[in-house]
Design an enzyme around this catalytic site. Structure first.
Site, short mmCIF file in Angstrom:
data_model
loop_
_atom_site.label_atom_id
_atom_site.label_comp_id
_atom_site.label_asym_id
_atom_site.label_seq_id
_atom_site.Cartn_x
_atom_site.Cartn_y
_atom_site.Cartn_z
N CYS A 12 0.80 -1.18 0.10
CA CYS A 12 -0.08 -0.07 0.11
C CYS A 12 0.74 1.31 -0.18
CB CYS A 12 -0.96 -0.02 1.30
SG CYS A 12 0.00 0.24 2.81
N CYS A 92 2.40 5.85 8.85
CA CYS A 92 1.74 5.91 7.63
C CYS A 92 0.81 7.17 7.91
CB CYS A 92 1.00 4.65 7.54
SG CYS A 92 -0.19 4.78 6.38
N HIS A 120 -2.49 -4.44 19.23
CA HIS A 120 -1.77 -4.02 18.08
C HIS A 120 -1.07 -2.81 18.18
CE1 HIS A 120 -0.94 -3.00 13.92
NE2 HIS A 120 -1.27 -4.40 13.45
N GLU A 122 -0.45 -0.13 16.17
CA GLU A 122 -1.16 0.84 15.79
C GLU A 122 -2.10 1.48 16.66
OE1 GLU A 122 -4.63 1.74 12.65
OE2 GLU A 122 -3.32 0.43 11.96
N THR A 158 -6.83 0.79 10.93
CA THR A 158 -6.83 1.11 9.55
C THR A 158 -7.07 -0.21 8.74
OG1 THR A 158 -4.59 1.03 9.38
CG2 THR A 158 -5.29 3.12 9.73
N SER A 258 1.85 -5.37 3.35
CA SER A 258 3.30 -5.29 3.74
C SER A 258 4.10 -6.23 2.96
CB SER A 258 3.61 -5.50 5.13
OG SER A 258 2.93 -4.43 5.86
#
Length: 276
Positions: A12, A92, A120, A122, A158, A258
């Site tokens: 991405c 990101c 996680h 993030e 996300t 990824s």
């Protein structure tokens, strides 16, 4: 046997950006794995001397610290800023957005609900930006016994599924007076998920390529498994088993956000070799 790649798959925008940042940085250390793909992390280590630290406590003589795509906690970032190390931010932009939303909305008196996995990296980072009450859930049932205020802001990890996010939003709308909804699910995630669903409905075997600790890759695998029972999650071509492909006519291939192209190409080549 026909081999077909999904219409949308692989790297991405945020991952491509982070890889380029790391390659240009050289001789640096990332705070946590830059992305959830061990093969690509090893390539960066060998070719660009970019090593991986588990956290800021492991920093010793490093001169440059790269912040991973998933971001880090607000407290860790503050500590880095107060040190002599050069900070290179590869977070990101789609992850920075929910961080900013949580910080702003909590200051305005909103309870924060985050749809995601509390463990996680993030989500840990996003959660750290909320000043007031913040709740992390994977299912609306987890909100049953939580006393929320009448002002709630909701964001998502996300890489989560839009349908589940909508269920949580609907639940909150029935439970509290004011709900501010911020759709922070990445477009690339949505496109990859839709593409894997469409392909899995037609294929009789699916190969999903990506890190087994990657949230978005696991989501692709679960979606694929719903529509094609013979779905397999692998990190590289060495995990392929020729027996999987016996009497199969249509092999679908997808990959997490990824997963670099060189790994995907190696997997496809080995599947083609099985055919010969």
């Amino acid at each position: 046997m026909k081999i077909e790649l999904a219409n949308s798959y692989g790297f991405c925008f945020g991952v491509k950006r982070a890889i380029k940042i790391a390659e240009n940085a050289k001789d640096a250390a990332t705070i946590g794995p830059l992305i959830h793909n061990n093969e690509e992390i090893n390539r960066l280590k060998i070719n660009f001397n970019v090593k991986t630290l588990e956290g800021i406590s492991e920093i010793t003589e490093e001169k440059k610290a790269i912040i991973r795509t998933h971001g880090i906690t607000k407290n860790d970032l503050s500590k880095l800023k107060n040190s002599d190390i050069k900070i290179i931010d590869a977070t990101c932009p789609f992850v920075t957005k929910p961080q900013q939303i949580c910080e702003k909305m909590s200051k305005e008196g909103y309870d924060i609900v985050i749809f995601g996995d509390e463990n996680h990296p993030e989500v840990k980072g996003v959660k750290s930006y909320a000043d007031g009450k913040v709740y992390v859930v994977l299912d609306e049932s987890e909100l049953d016994n939580i006393k929320l205020s009448q002002k709630v802001a909701v964001v998502s990890q996300t890489t989560r599924k839009v349908e589940k996010f909508m269920q949580i939003v609907n639940y909150l709308m029935l439970k509290t007076k004011e709900v501010r909804v911020f759709n922070t699910i990445c477009n690339a995630t949505f496109e990859n998920q839709e593409a894997v669903k469409e392909l899995a409905e037609r294929a009789d075997i699916m190969i999903i390529i990506g890190g087994k600790n990657s949230s978005n890759t696991k989501q692709l695998y679960l979606i694929s498994k719903n529509f094609c029972n013979d779905s397999y999650l692998i990190e590289n071509e060495s995990e392929l088993n020729e027996e999987w492909f016996r009497n199969k006519n249509h092999c679908g291939v997808s990959a997490g956000a990824s997963t670099p192209d060189w790994i995907i190409q190696n997997v496809v080549k080995k599947i083609e070799d099985f055919k010969n």
